[in-house]
Write an enzyme that holds these catalytic residues in place. Structure first.
Site, PDB file in Angstrom:
ATOM      1  N   ASP A  48     -26.910  17.063  -3.441  1.00  0.00           N
ATOM      2  CA  ASP A  48     -27.658  15.832  -3.728  1.00  0.00           C
ATOM      3  C   ASP A  48     -28.628  15.629  -2.563  1.00  0.00           C
ATOM      4  O   ASP A  48     -28.479  16.268  -1.507  1.00  0.00           O
ATOM      5  CB  ASP A  48     -26.662  14.662  -3.840  1.00  0.00           C
ATOM      6  CG  ASP A  48     -27.323  13.322  -4.147  1.00  0.00           C
ATOM      7  OD1 ASP A  48     -28.462  13.313  -4.648  1.00  0.00           O
ATOM      8  OD2 ASP A  48     -26.686  12.278  -3.874  1.00  0.00           O
ATOM      9  N   ARG A  89     -26.235  13.451 -19.557  1.00  0.00           N
ATOM     10  CA  ARG A  89     -26.199  12.001 -19.259  1.00  0.00           C
ATOM     11  C   ARG A  89     -26.327  11.214 -20.560  1.00  0.00           C
ATOM     12  O   ARG A  89     -25.604  10.240 -20.782  1.00  0.00           O
ATOM     13  CB  ARG A  89     -27.347  11.625 -18.304  1.00  0.00           C
ATOM     14  CG  ARG A  89     -27.245  12.201 -16.895  1.00  0.00           C
ATOM     15  CD  ARG A  89     -26.118  11.573 -16.096  1.00  0.00           C
ATOM     16  NE  ARG A  89     -26.225  10.139 -16.033  1.00  0.00           N
ATOM     17  CZ  ARG A  89     -26.981   9.473 -15.150  1.00  0.00           C
ATOM     18  NH1 ARG A  89     -27.671  10.123 -14.245  1.00  0.00           N
ATOM     19  NH2 ARG A  89     -27.014   8.151 -15.147  1.00  0.00           N
ATOM     20  N   GLN A 126     -22.909   9.723 -13.746  1.00  0.00           N
ATOM     21  CA  GLN A 126     -23.350  11.063 -13.367  1.00  0.00           C
ATOM     22  C   GLN A 126     -22.181  12.036 -13.418  1.00  0.00           C
ATOM     23  O   GLN A 126     -22.281  13.147 -13.952  1.00  0.00           O
ATOM     24  CB  GLN A 126     -23.956  11.025 -11.953  1.00  0.00           C
ATOM     25  CG  GLN A 126     -24.457  12.371 -11.488  1.00  0.00           C
ATOM     26  CD  GLN A 126     -25.630  12.876 -12.309  1.00  0.00           C
ATOM     27  OE1 GLN A 126     -26.606  12.163 -12.484  1.00  0.00           O
ATOM     28  NE2 GLN A 126     -25.537  14.095 -12.828  1.00  0.00           N
ATOM     29  N   CYS A 165     -27.380  16.345  -9.223  1.00  0.00           N
ATOM     30  CA  CYS A 165     -27.567  15.147 -10.052  1.00  0.00           C
ATOM     31  C   CYS A 165     -29.048  14.886 -10.314  1.00  0.00           C
ATOM     32  O   CYS A 165     -29.389  14.226 -11.289  1.00  0.00           O
ATOM     33  CB  CYS A 165     -26.904  13.946  -9.399  1.00  0.00           C
ATOM     34  SG  CYS A 165     -27.431  13.652  -7.707  1.00  0.00           S
ATOM     35  N   ARG A 186     -27.809  -0.814 -12.080  1.00  0.00           N
ATOM     36  CA  ARG A 186     -28.036   0.052 -10.913  1.00  0.00           C
ATOM     37  C   ARG A 186     -28.522  -0.831  -9.776  1.00  0.00           C
ATOM     38  O   ARG A 186     -29.583  -1.453  -9.868  1.00  0.00           O
ATOM     39  CB  ARG A 186     -29.083   1.126 -11.219  1.00  0.00           C
ATOM     40  CG  ARG A 186     -29.625   1.785  -9.952  1.00  0.00           C
ATOM     41  CD  ARG A 186     -30.467   2.995 -10.208  1.00  0.00           C
ATOM     42  NE  ARG A 186     -29.663   4.090 -10.698  1.00  0.00           N
ATOM     43  CZ  ARG A 186     -30.054   5.376 -10.692  1.00  0.00           C
ATOM     44  NH1 ARG A 186     -31.248   5.705 -10.214  1.00  0.00           N
ATOM     45  NH2 ARG A 186     -29.271   6.328 -11.162  1.00  0.00           N
ATOM     46  N   HIS A 225     -21.318   6.625  -8.515  1.00  0.00           N
ATOM     47  CA  HIS A 225     -22.216   6.935  -9.640  1.00  0.00           C
ATOM     48  C   HIS A 225     -21.377   7.589 -10.754  1.00  0.00           C
ATOM     49  O   HIS A 225     -21.491   8.774 -11.044  1.00  0.00           O
ATOM     50  CB  HIS A 225     -23.307   7.892  -9.144  1.00  0.00           C
ATOM     51  CG  HIS A 225     -24.491   8.016 -10.059  1.00  0.00           C
ATOM     52  ND1 HIS A 225     -24.627   7.292 -11.227  1.00  0.00           N
ATOM     53  CD2 HIS A 225     -25.608   8.788  -9.973  1.00  0.00           C
ATOM     54  CE1 HIS A 225     -25.774   7.617 -11.806  1.00  0.00           C
ATOM     55  NE2 HIS A 225     -26.384   8.522 -11.075  1.00  0.00           N
TER      56      HIS A 225
HETATM   57  N1  NVA Z   1     -27.344   9.830  -3.769  1.00  0.00           N
HETATM   58  C1  NVA Z   1     -28.564   9.599  -4.538  1.00  0.00           C
HETATM   59  C2  NVA Z   1     -28.282   9.814  -5.993  1.00  0.00           C
HETATM   60  C3  NVA Z   1     -29.485   9.671  -6.877  1.00  0.00           C
HETATM   61  C4  NVA Z   1     -29.166   9.884  -8.328  1.00  0.00           C
HETATM   62  C5  NVA Z   1     -29.062   8.194  -4.278  1.00  0.00           C
HETATM   63  O1  NVA Z   1     -28.254   7.260  -4.252  1.00  0.00           O
HETATM   64  O2  NVA Z   1     -30.273   8.031  -4.069  1.00  0.00           O
HETATM   65  N1   CP Z   2     -29.260  11.411 -11.437  1.00  0.00           N
HETATM   66  C1   CP Z   2     -29.809  10.192 -11.601  1.00  0.00           C
HETATM   67  O1   CP Z   2     -29.132   9.185 -11.647  1.00  0.00           O
HETATM   68  O2   CP Z   2     -31.162  10.223 -11.726  1.00  0.00           O
HETATM   69  P1   CP Z   2     -32.137   8.967 -11.703  1.00  0.00           P
HETATM   70  O3   CP Z   2     -32.102   8.397 -10.300  1.00  0.00           O
HETATM   71  O4   CP Z   2     -33.481   9.528 -12.060  1.00  0.00           O
HETATM   72  O5   CP Z   2     -31.664   7.964 -12.690  1.00  0.00           O
END
Ligand code: NVA
Ligand code: CP
Length: 298
Positions: free
Chosen positions: A216, A284, A132, A256, A102, A129
Site C-alpha cells: 500500500d 470491491r 478492501q 489496494c 469514509r 478498511h
Molecule cells: N492506506 C491508504 C489506503 C488507501 C485506499 C490510505 O489510507 O490512504
Molecule cells: N482502495 C481504495 O479504497 O481506493 P480509493 O481510495 O480510490 O477508494
C-alpha cells in the site's frame, strides 16, 4: 437488530462465507440479475477523504441493487461546522436506510454507528478498511480456491496503517499466514495472540512461502506531514522483482490501489502477469453489493 460493518471483527467466518457466496453470484449474474434488495431505499455515502474505487463501486453498487445512492461530501455537511456526530446520526437515520462513510477518526465512525438506527459501513478510516479486505479475500478465494491457513500472505510497508491493521484482522478471521514486513512494530495485539501473524523487520525473510505479496502507499491520506520520514524508512520495503522472486513460484501481487510505481512497488511487478490488482479492484463492487444486500436489504 441492525448490523454494522466497522471492522472485520463484526463478521464471523460463516458470515464471510455467506458474503463470498452472494458476491460470486452477483458477479456471475451482473448483467442479468433482477435482485433489487435496495429498491425504495436511499443510502448515504459520506466522504471526508479522496476516493476513486470506493466511491464509484458503492454508487454503482447501490444503483445495481435498485437503491438510490446519495454522495455526501463531509466538508460540505454541518458536521464540519460543529454539529455533533450524534445529532448527524439521528437526523440521517430519519431519511436514509444505510450509511457508508469514509473519514479520518475511527472513533467517530463508532459513535455514528452507535447512535444511528440504520446500518453503517466503514469505507475507510485512519485505522481500518474492511471493505478492501473483503474484496482482497474474495480475490484470493478466486485464485487459490480457499482462504485459510494454507495461504501465505506478506504485507510490505506501513505496518501500522489501516491496511496492515485490516490484514491482521483478516488473518485472525481466516487463519491465513500473515507476515508484516515493516520497520516499525505493527499493532499485533489486533491478532489477539493468533500465532499465524508475525512481524518481520527483514524484508527478505518475510517473502518465504508467500503466495500473495501485498503493499500500500507509504503516505496514507492524513499522513502527509510525515512524508519525508516515511519515504526514508519504508524504502527497503519496496516490493520489486528481487523480493518477489523469493516467494512461491506462482505468487501473485495485490495492492489496494492507488499505487505509486517506484515507491512501494516497482513498475515491473505492478505491471507483471502476476499482478492481479484490477481483479482485486473489480471485486470491491461485487463484495460491497453482497454486504449491502445482507445488511441494508432487509
Ligand atoms: N492506506 C491508504 C489506503 C488507501 C485506499 C490510505 O489510507 O490512504
Ligand atoms: N482502495 C481504495 O479504497 O481506493 P480509493 O481510495 O480510490 O477508494
Amino acid at each position: 437488530m441492525k448490523k454494522d460493518l466497522l471492522t472485520l471483527r463484526d463478521i464471523t467466518r460463516d458470515e464471510l462465507e455467506q458474503i463470498f457466496e452472494l458476491a460470486a453470484k452477483l458477479k456471475r449474474e451482473r448483467n442479468t440479475s433482477d435482485f433489487k434488495p435496495l429498491a425504495g431505499k436511499s443510502i448515504g455515502l459520506i466522504f471526508a477523504k479522496s476516493s476513486t474505487r470506493t466511491r464509484v463501486s458503492f454508487e454503482v453498487g447501490v444503483s445495481e441493487l435498485g437503491g438510490n445512492p446519495l454522495y455526501l461530501d463531509q466538508s460540505k455537511m454541518q458536521v464540519g461546522r460543529g454539529e455533533t456526530v450524534a445529532d448527524t446520526a439521528n437526523v440521517l437515520s430519519r431519511y436514509l436506510h444505510g450509511i457508508v462513510i469514509r473519514t479520518f477518526s475511527h472513533a467517530g465512525v463508532e459513535e455514528l454507528a452507535r447512535v444511528a438506527t440504520i446500518p453503517v459501513i466503514n469505507a475507510l478510516t485512519d485505522d481500518f478498511h474492511p471493505c478492501q479486505l473483503l474484496a482482497d479475500m474474495l480475490t484470493i478465494k478466486e485464485y487459490s480456491g480457499k482462504v485459510d491457513g494454507s495461504i501465505g500472505i506478506a504485507f510490505y510497508g506501513d505496518g501500522r496503517s489501516n491496511m496492515a491493521n485490516s490484514l491482521i484482522l483478516a488473518a485472525k478471521l481466516t487463519g491465513m499466514q500473515l507476515a508484516i514486513a515493516s520497520p516499525e512494530r505493527p499493532n499485533l495485539e489486533l491478532a489477539g495472540g493468533a500465532s499465524n501473524v508475525r512481524w518481520e523487520k527483514d524484508p527478505e525473510a518475510a517473502a518465504k512461502d508467500v503466495d500473495y505479496f501485498y503493499t500500500d502507499v507509504w503516505v496514507s491520506m492524513g499522513c502527509e506531514e510525515d512524508r519525508e520520514r516515511r519515504m526514508q524508512i519504508f524504502r527497503p520495503y519496496q516490493i520489486n522483482q528481487k523480493i518477489f522472486s523469493l516467494g512461491k513460484s506462482n505468487a501473485k501481487f495485490l495492492h489496494c490501489l492507488p499505487a505509486h510505481r517506484g515507491e512501494e512497488v516497482s513498475a515491473d511487478v505492478m505491471d507483471s502477469k502476476a499482478s492481479i490488482v484490477f481483479d482485486e479492484a473489480e471485486n470491491r463492487l461485487h463484495v460491497q453489493k453482497a454486504v449491502m444486500a445482507l445488511l441494508m436489504g432487509k
